[in-house]
Design an enzyme around this catalytic site. Structure first.
Site, short mmCIF file in Angstrom:
data_model
loop_
_atom_site.label_atom_id
_atom_site.label_comp_id
_atom_site.label_asym_id
_atom_site.label_seq_id
_atom_site.Cartn_x
_atom_site.Cartn_y
_atom_site.Cartn_z
N GLY A 1 4.32 1.58 -2.04
CA GLY A 1 4.92 0.36 -2.55
C GLY A 1 4.68 -0.84 -1.67
O GLY A 1 3.89 -0.81 -0.73
N GLY B 1 0.82 -1.20 0.00
CA GLY B 1 0.00 0.00 0.00
C GLY B 1 0.85 1.25 0.00
O GLY B 1 2.08 1.17 0.04
N LYS C 1 12.04 -3.01 -0.31
CA LYS C 1 10.89 -2.17 -0.65
C LYS C 1 10.84 -1.96 -2.15
O LYS C 1 11.81 -1.53 -2.77
CB LYS C 1 10.93 -0.81 0.07
CG LYS C 1 9.68 0.01 -0.23
CD LYS C 1 9.49 1.17 0.74
CE LYS C 1 8.16 1.87 0.49
NZ LYS C 1 7.92 2.97 1.43
N ASP D 1 8.37 11.86 6.99
CA ASP D 1 7.33 10.84 7.11
C ASP D 1 7.45 10.11 8.45
O ASP D 1 7.32 8.88 8.51
CB ASP D 1 7.40 9.85 5.94
CG ASP D 1 6.10 9.06 5.77
OD1 ASP D 1 5.06 9.51 6.29
OD2 ASP D 1 6.14 8.00 5.13
#
Length: 333
Positions: free
Chosen positions: A29, A26, A46, A144
């Site tokens: 990636g 989601g 990832k 983030d």
């Protein structure tokens, strides 16, 4: 967003990484738990999705390459170690240290912390600040910070993960996580350390109050409601100095917020909060010895086989890097 292949257990990515399981899918990636089939180590891979609605996809690819060049330099015990990156089947992929543990929200949810909850939270806050201080001094803004990007190992060491590529992307493309990103990030103003400080403050307010921030926290009314509700819960469960520090970390106006990590650490120490940071010194000493050894080996090889062609030099360099990383993984686990 283009369709992205999801790899199944047992499949091999880039002829090196055997997929053990899909950890998460989601957002930007997929994340896999993989085994490096040459050094027999478990890592996290990832696979980045390429956005179809971005005007120029090269911006994302160039940003990916630029960010990877930065990730290579990050060597800190509170940051998941970068290992590899490549393009495969049209996707951008990078490989990091695999963290066998819980994210910070799960850590507090599944452990019955009572009287020592604040002490544990402060220790993890200090560890988070050490990681932020390290990257900010390298002029990197994470952008983030959220519970899922702060993992706690079985040895109770916090690891910051998932360094996005947004720092290197054109300014009119906004990346954010609703509820954790500061208001100025949504306005796409110039990135600065206070962006990460806000997100970290919201994260700790959430794990201590057990109240999830609203996705529209950037709206002033929702912001004040959340702060009030969280403070009402926390005023009788954590000390006033810690609550005051957290509230300053999440000031709506970034100019009123802490501007540097050093300011937060100073306030924590001034209020008698303690942090044992010897593990950082031990890490740096051990890693320096490993790096010095492999630099010595590489220099000797370069001096003694100078006639080796470029491909041969790259192959030797890659072999040495793999050996160095294998020892590094043994050091940190």
């Amino acid at each position: 967003m283009k369709n992205i292949k999801i790899y199944n257990q047992g499949e091999i990515i880039a002829n090196i990484y055997e997929v053990l399981e899909l950890i998460n899918s989601g957002g930007m990636g997929n994340v896999y738990k993989v085994r490096h089939n040459k050094i027999d180590k478990v890592l996290a891979l990832k696979q980045m999705k390429i956005l179809e609605n971005v005007e120029d996809k090269r911006i994302l690819i160039e940003g990916f390459i630029s960010e990877v060049s930065i990730l290579i330099s990050l060597k800190h015990p509170n940051i998941a170690k970068y290992y590899d990156s490549f393009f495969y089947n049209g996707d951008c992929c990078y490989v990091m240290e695999y963290i066998d543990g819980l994210n910070i929200k799960e850590y507090f949810k599944y452990n019955d912390f009572k009287e020592n909850k604040e002490e544990i939270a402060v220790n993890l806050l200090f560890q988070s600040l050490e990681a932020l201080d390290y990257i900010h001094k390298k002029n990197i803004i994470h952008r983030d910070i959220k519970p899922s990007n702060l993992l706690i190992t079985n040895k109770k060491i916090l690891k910051m993960i998932d360094f996005g590529i947004s720092k290197s992307i054109k300014k009119n493309i906004v990346f954010s996580t609703p509820g954790y990103s500061p208001p100025e990030q949504l306005l796409n103003l110039e990135s600065n350390p206070s962006n990460d400080i806000f997100s970290l403050g919201i994260t700790f307010l959430e794990i201590l109050s057990n109240i999830k921030p609203p996705t529209n926290i950037n709206e002033i009314k929702e912001y004040h409601n959340y702060i009030k509700n969280s403070n009402d819960v926390l005023q009788n469960s954590i000390s006033y100095p810690l609550l005051k520090i957290l509230n300053k970390m999440i000031e709506y106006d970034y100019k009123k917020r802490y501007q540097t990590v050093e300011e937060i650490k100073s306030d924590l120490l001034r209020n008698s909060f303690k942090f044992e940071g010897n593990y950082i010194l031990e890490f740096n000493e051990k890693f320096q010895k490993i790096e010095t050894l492999f630099n010595f080996i590489e220099n000797n090889i370069n001096n003694n086989i100078g006639k080796t062609n470029l491909i041969g030099q790259i192959s030797i360099k890659k072999t040495l890097d793999t050996m160095e990383y294998s020892i590094y993984l043994s050091l940190i686990h």
